[in-house]
Design an enzyme around this catalytic site. Sequence first.
Site, PDB file in Angstrom:
ATOM      1  CG  ASP A  67      59.261  35.486  58.329  1.00  0.00           C
ATOM      2  OD1 ASP A  67      59.823  36.457  57.638  1.00  0.00           O
ATOM      3  OD2 ASP A  67      58.259  35.295  58.528  1.00  0.00           O
ATOM      4  CG  ASN A 136      47.374  31.023  59.667  1.00  0.00           C
ATOM      5  OD1 ASN A 136      47.987  32.198  59.921  1.00  0.00           O
ATOM      6  ND2 ASN A 136      48.058  30.063  59.371  1.00  0.00           N
ATOM      7  CG  HIS A 138      51.377  33.242  59.725  1.00  0.00           C
ATOM      8  ND1 HIS A 138      51.024  32.399  58.674  1.00  0.00           N
ATOM      9  CD2 HIS A 138      51.454  34.427  59.491  1.00  0.00           C
ATOM     10  CE1 HIS A 138      51.478  33.316  57.591  1.00  0.00           C
ATOM     11  NE2 HIS A 138      51.908  34.391  57.936  1.00  0.00           N
ATOM     12  CD  GLU A 143      51.883  28.982  59.479  1.00  0.00           C
ATOM     13  OE1 GLU A 143      50.944  29.739  59.852  1.00  0.00           O
ATOM     14  OE2 GLU A 143      52.170  28.704  58.439  1.00  0.00           O
TER      15      GLU A 143
HETATM   16  C1  GLP Z   1      54.106  36.133  55.422  1.00  0.00           C
HETATM   17  C2  GLP Z   1      55.303  36.877  56.534  1.00  0.00           C
HETATM   18  C3  GLP Z   1      54.551  37.473  57.615  1.00  0.00           C
HETATM   19  C4  GLP Z   1      53.371  38.122  56.936  1.00  0.00           C
HETATM   20  C5  GLP Z   1      52.349  37.582  56.609  1.00  0.00           C
HETATM   21  C6  GLP Z   1      51.492  38.111  55.960  1.00  0.00           C
HETATM   22  O1  GLP Z   1      54.219  35.141  54.680  1.00  0.00           O
HETATM   23  N1  GLP Z   1      55.547  35.387  56.944  1.00  0.00           N
HETATM   24  O2  GLP Z   1      55.649  38.059  58.076  1.00  0.00           O
HETATM   25  O3  GLP Z   1      53.050  39.301  58.046  1.00  0.00           O
HETATM   26  O4  GLP Z   1      52.676  36.335  55.940  1.00  0.00           O
HETATM   27  O5  GLP Z   1      51.456  38.539  54.432  1.00  0.00           O
HETATM   28  P1  GLP Z   1      50.773  39.384  53.591  1.00  0.00           P
HETATM   29  O6  GLP Z   1      51.093  40.877  53.875  1.00  0.00           O
HETATM   30  O7  GLP Z   1      51.181  38.958  52.263  1.00  0.00           O
HETATM   31  O8  GLP Z   1      49.201  38.893  53.676  1.00  0.00           O
END
Ligand code: GLP
Length: 243
Positions: A67, A136, A138, A143
């Site tokens: 992404d 959440n 995702h 989402e």
């Molecule tokens: C991000 C990415 C995801 C990631 C998630 C958790 O924004 N889009 O690919 O797995 O949110 O992020 P973190 O590891 O900082 O908690």
Amino acid sequence: MRIILSDSKEEAVLKVAERVVEKIQSRPASVIGLATGRTMEPLYAAWAKLAQDQKLDQSKCFFFMLDEYIGIGPEHPSSFTTYIKERLLIPNQLREDQFAFPPASALELEAAARAYEQNIKEAQGIDLQLLGIGTNGHIGFNEPGSEVTSRTRRVQLTRETILANGQDFQGTMPTEALSMGIGTILECKELLMLVTGSSKAPVIKYLLNHHDDPNCPATFLKRHPNFTLVLDPAAASKINLKI
Ligand code: GLP
């Protein structure tokens, strides 16, 4: 779904890094899907160290990003493109032509998203997709409410995600992204999710107790025949696995 409980965060990170390196050793032309976020930072460091220690040849690999934010441009210091260049491309001395980044700055976003899907198909699919999880539920930026059949597309970020990721931005945090869909992710041959820290303990408990639940998109991954979830003790602290 296979669950690996580690004794420490470092061990969880190392297990995932070892799996990536093993994959590349067994198939030098592996196609690897990349995730970002704070959880993945030590993983990229461990991967680079293992690759260096083992003199791993990564020159035939190809990488697809999961992404990217819309509206900031790939050169922005907090873009996922910059993240991956700094943590994976440069430390491993990889080439830019080994990477495909979601075309989040394209003028014709829908057509560019379709072309990204086509690129994945032409690469014969993704052999190993790395994943994290949002508090959440995702995955990528799919989402809550995302459909199981969703493909790479423009998505709106939730308030929770904007709050969680806002600390990466000094100015205004983007509110939209281009993300591979859940359908895209389910087509990857192997899914490897790394989850660490107590902030993720509630969502891990929810994930283990629910199936095909659009309120927690990660639950759709339990349909996948080769999905491994690697947890550290803090992320696993709210689950009760009787062995
Ligand atoms: C991000 C990415 C995801 C990631 C998630 C958790 O924004 N889009 O690919 O797995 O949110 O992020 P973190 O590891 O900082 O908690």
